[in-house]
Enzyme design. Structure first.
Site: not given
Ligand code: HEM
Ligand SMILES: *[C@@H]1O[C@H](CO)[C@@H](O)[C@H](O)[C@H]1NC(C)=O
Ligand SMILES: *[C@@H]1O[C@H](CO)[C@@H](O)[C@H](O)[C@H]1NC(C)=O
Length: 333
Positions: A67-68, A75, A164, A194-195, A250, A253, A258
């Site tokens: 997000h940063d 930054d 996004p 999202h794994t 996921d 896991s 994975d």
């Molecule tokens: C492709 C566009 C992406 C969208 C639309 C998106 C959206 C989201 C959403 C809605 C959540 C859940 C938030 C919640 O309800 O608590 C999430 C979680 C997460 N996203 Fe994404 N994401 C995207 C790309 C990425 C990218 C590029 C990364 C890192 C390289 C990432 C890493 C994560 C991680 C690790 C979580 C879990 C966070 C937690 O456990 O607190 N996401 N994302």
């Protein structure tokens, strides 16, 4: 270059080509070696110790870094508090509401400041912590050249426009990635994050309830609906409880890097609409099928390369920005 995996399957030969695209940057490996030799060790030690005990933090730090980087580059603008006068900060934008790990970064930065006051940026602390956290849970390791400077501006409006949304179609997601100099394949590989981690039911409620086609964009880019049995299970159990429950993205896991996430996406069990959107694009779908049919090491390689690119998006270097002392506020001059 030793890349035994790449010759295993013709279907993954693109992986070698992907490495040839070098991101322009004035960052360098070991930037702090002379000015604060302990910096990377302090971050690494703290992260290994704490993420080892509380592995869910790895997902929080990885998402915070992403997000940063998506608003004003990597930054540390995501870490700035709203000021009242200057309008709301990124942190207070709706897509940031479920971000975690701010306190963690403040603690690491505090340790680094004790060792070398005013030398190591919050942006670098975040980039290094995300890398070390993912490595701690056994995930891929990517190179993090350092020398990022911290920004002085953080805007809620920009976060709303540039992060996004989970309801977006593949073309919309790819367009926002392209705006950061990232390819459609980076979108596919980085979604593999999202794994690990969780999503709250509110983030995918449109896929569980009511009107078929809710959120339909009406132009043929709708992703397939969530697997019916899985959706029913979520409706009746996890997401039925009062409040906004959190669900593993996921399942089974969610603390392990994975291929489970990509397998789920192919089975229409990708939780978010944006996860499901990946298989509406023929090339992305083929790439995912290729990953699922390859050794996990191939996923690790492509993820690491895309992460290295993400971590260098629009970085500030040299005399740009500043080295913030407290990650939540800009320095007073
Ligand atoms: C492709 C566009 C992406 C969208 C639309 C998106 C959206 C989201 C959403 C809605 C959540 C859940 C938030 C919640 O309800 O608590 C999430 C979680 C997460 N996203 Fe994404 N994401 C995207 C790309 C990425 C990218 C590029 C990364 C890192 C390289 C990432 C890493 C994560 C991680 C690790 C979580 C879990 C966070 C937690 O456990 O607190 N996401 N994302
Ligand atoms: C930033 O905001 C958080 C949450 O509102 C607060 O706990 C923290 O003290 C603030 N930090 C600074 C330096 O103002
Ligand atoms: C599909 O429609 C949505 C909403 O009307 C729009 O935002 C999006 O850009 C369109 N996508 C394509 C590929 O035309």
């Amino acid at each position: 270059m030793a890349a035994p995996m790449a010759v295993i399957r013709a279907g993954v030969a693109f992986i070698l080509a992907a490495g040839a695209i070098g991101a322009r940057s004035q960052l360098r490996m070991g930037y702090y070696d002379e000015v604060c030799p302990a910096a990377e060790r302090i971050v690494g030690d703290y992260v290994r110790q704490h993420v080892g005990r509380v592995p869910t933090v790895a997902a929080a730090l990885l998402r915070l870094h992403y997000h940063d980087c998506f608003v004003r580059g990597c930054d540390a603008s995501i870490l700035l508090n709203s000021t009242g006068g200057g309008g709301a900060a990124e942190k207070d934008a709706p897509p940031s509401m479920t971000l975690r790990g701010f306190d963690f970064i403040d603690r690491v930065k505090g340790l680094v400041e004790e060792a070398c006051p005013g030398v190591v940026s919050c942006a670098d602390v975040l980039a290094l912590a995300a890398r070390d956290a993912v490595a701690t849970i056994g995930g891929p390791a990517w190179r993090v050249p350092t020398g990022r400077r911290d920004g002085t501006v953080s805007s809620m409006q920009e976060a709303l426009a540039e992060i996004p949304s989970p309801t977006m179609s593949f073309p919309e997601l790819a367009a926002l990635f392209a705006a950061k100099g990232l390819a459609a394949r980076d979108l596919v590989w980085l979604s593999g994050a999202h794994t690990i981690g969780i999503a709250h039911c509110s983030s995918f409620a449109d896929r569980l309830y009511g009107n078929a086609g809710a959120g339909s964009n009406g132009n043929g880019t709708d992703p397939p609906p969530l697997d019916a049995a899985y959706a029913a299970n979520l409706r009746e159990r996890k997401c039925r409880t009062a409040g906004d429950a959190a669900v593993e993205m996921d399942p089974g896991s969610h603390l392990t890097f994975d291929l489970g996430y990509y397998r789920a996406v192919l089975k229409h069990r990708g939780l978010l609409r944006s996860d499901a959107a990946l298989i509406t694009d023929a090339a992305a779908r083929a790439d995912i099928a290729g990953l699922v049919g390859s050794p996990q090491e191939v996923f690790f390689q492509v993820f690491a390369r895309s992460m290295a690119r993400l971590s260098m998006v629009q970085v500030k270097t040299g005399s740009e920005g500043e080295i913030r002392r407290n990650c939540a506020v800009v320095n007073s001059h």
